[in-house]
Design a protein around this motif. Structure first.
Motif, PDB file in Angstrom:
ATOM      1  N   VAL A 196       0.832  -1.202   0.000  1.00 53.76           N
ATOM      2  CA  VAL A 196       0.000   0.000   0.000  1.00 53.76           C
ATOM      3  C   VAL A 196       0.869   1.256   0.000  1.00 53.76           C
ATOM      4  CG1 VAL A 196      -1.601   1.325   1.398  1.00 53.76           C
ATOM      5  CG2 VAL A 196      -2.012  -1.078   1.021  1.00 53.76           C
ATOM      6  N   VAL A 197       1.854   1.301   0.907  1.00 50.26           N
ATOM      7  CA  VAL A 197       2.697   2.494   0.998  1.00 50.26           C
ATOM      8  C   VAL A 197       3.558   2.641  -0.255  1.00 50.26           C
ATOM      9  CG1 VAL A 197       4.523   3.579   2.303  1.00 50.26           C
ATOM     10  CG2 VAL A 197       2.693   2.434   3.497  1.00 50.26           C
ATOM     11  N   LEU A 212       3.046   1.554  -3.360  1.00 47.64           N
ATOM     12  CA  LEU A 212       2.294   2.004  -4.533  1.00 47.64           C
ATOM     13  C   LEU A 212       1.846   3.449  -4.362  1.00 47.64           C
ATOM     14  CD1 LEU A 212       0.273  -1.169  -5.456  1.00 47.64           C
ATOM     15  CD2 LEU A 212       2.284  -0.258  -6.537  1.00 47.64           C
ATOM     16  N   GLY A 213       1.606   3.884  -3.121  1.00 53.31           N
ATOM     17  CA  GLY A 213       1.319   5.296  -2.889  1.00 53.31           C
ATOM     18  C   GLY A 213       2.484   6.178  -3.297  1.00 53.31           C
ATOM     19  N   ILE A 214       3.697   5.729  -2.959  1.00 53.40           N
ATOM     20  CA  ILE A 214       4.884   6.492  -3.344  1.00 53.40           C
ATOM     21  C   ILE A 214       5.001   6.543  -4.869  1.00 53.40           C
ATOM     22  CG2 ILE A 214       7.392   6.489  -3.310  1.00 53.40           C
ATOM     23  CD1 ILE A 214       7.248   5.314  -0.512  1.00 53.40           C
ATOM     24  N   VAL A 254       2.615   6.300  -7.094  1.00 54.04           N
ATOM     25  CA  VAL A 254       1.599   7.207  -7.639  1.00 54.04           C
ATOM     26  C   VAL A 254       2.034   8.653  -7.458  1.00 54.04           C
ATOM     27  CG1 VAL A 254      -0.759   8.020  -7.300  1.00 54.04           C
ATOM     28  CG2 VAL A 254      -0.295   5.595  -7.397  1.00 54.04           C
TER      29      VAL A 254
END
Lengths: 196, 101
Positions: B75-76, B78-80, B82
């Motif tokens: 999660v973290v 893929l947030g980075i 994006v």
């Protein structure tokens, strides 16, 4: 039983083909689908070793949630142009990694096999797997008695991960400028307006 | 168990090495993440194998926590990715080299 050997052989082939596919596929979508194949193979081996709950979680969480998240991000951002795997950006990287691969496999396999042979650790310290109860019961009892503190800390970790993902993926209030100089100025201004 | 436990460990070593090769050679950061997942799965397989060798549930408990940490990590991460892709056109490892020195 010959069945277990056949199951292991088929699952091992599926896992290895999937893993090589993840690394070798040029399109990230193909990599994600190959990853699902590998995860299913590992779930089959979990079942073969009696870890039924973990096999279910493996399929639900990994194949059902994590890979879907990967595919979601890939599709959201547009499928990247297929990476050209023929070029080698760092001179000597591929030979160095193949040497690393041989060393890594032999070291890890030697370590594991040797550990099985010479393992003198006490058996069934936490809870035995073969006391007549189902795998889920034994796992749940260990999780909610001996490991309950780690379990609670895990919930804190998940909250932190959710907050972090929201903070990073959130669209900033001021659209970042295109050139680097304006982009360097933008964060202090945005932080100031948030504080105010 | 008729299949010797050493075979599971050998398979796990192969899987871990394939994953680490991907981390070392691929430049698309999403694929690098998938290769990290391969390595985590190899370690999980080792834990479950030793859990059955030593007849102890603790190995499976550890795998449960590894699954949770892997989910949080994806999660973290893929947030980075994006966030990076919002500022620049692609997120290969070569593009995010400002701190290379």
């Amino acid at each position: 039983m010959i069945v277990e050997t056949v199951v292991f052989a088929v699952a091992a082939v599926v896992i290895l083909v999937g893993a090589v596919g993840v690394v070798a596929a040029r399109n990230p979508v193909h990599s994600a689908l190959m990853l699902v194949m590998t995860l299913f193979g590992v779930a089959v081996l979990f079942v073969a070793q009696g870890a039924h709950f973990l096999a279910a979680v493996q399929v639900i969480v990994y194949a059902g949630a994590i890979v879907v998240l990967f595919l979601f991000v890939i599709m959201l951002l547009g499928v990247d142009t297929a990476e050209n795997l023929g070029t080698e950006p760092l001179a000597g990287q591929r030979p160095a990694t193949s040497v690393f691969a041989v060393l890594s496999v032999s070291l890890l396999a030697l370590l594991g096999v040797r550990a099985v042979q010479v393992s003198t650790g006490a058996r069934s310290v936490t809870a035995s797997l073969e006391d007549g109860r189902s795998n889920v019961e034994v796992l749940a009892e260990a999780l909610f008695t001996d490991y309950v503190f780690a379990f609670e800390v895990t919930s804190v970790l998940l909250v932190i991960a959710v907050v972090g993902a929201v903070v990073m993926a959130r669209r900033p209030r001021r659209e970042p400028a295109d050139d680097e100089a304006a982009a360097a100025e933008a964060p202090p201004a945005g932080a100031g307006s948030e504080a105010a | 168990m008729t299949v010797d436990d050493s075979w599971y460990l050998l398979l796990s070593a192969l899987l871990f090495t394939i994953g680490s090769l991907g981390v070392l050679t691929r430049r698309n950061s999403i694929v690098v993440f998938m290769c990290v997942e391969l390595m985590l799965n190899a370690v999980n397989l080792t834990f479950v194998t030793f859990s059955s060798v030593l007849d102890d549930i603790a190995g499976q408990v550890v795998v449960f926590f590894v699954l949770v940490v892997a989910a949080a990590e994806v999660v973290v991460g893929l947030g980075i990715i994006v966030a990076i892709l919002r500022r620049r056109p692609n997120a290969t490892a070569d593009d995010v080299s400002l701190l290379r020195g």
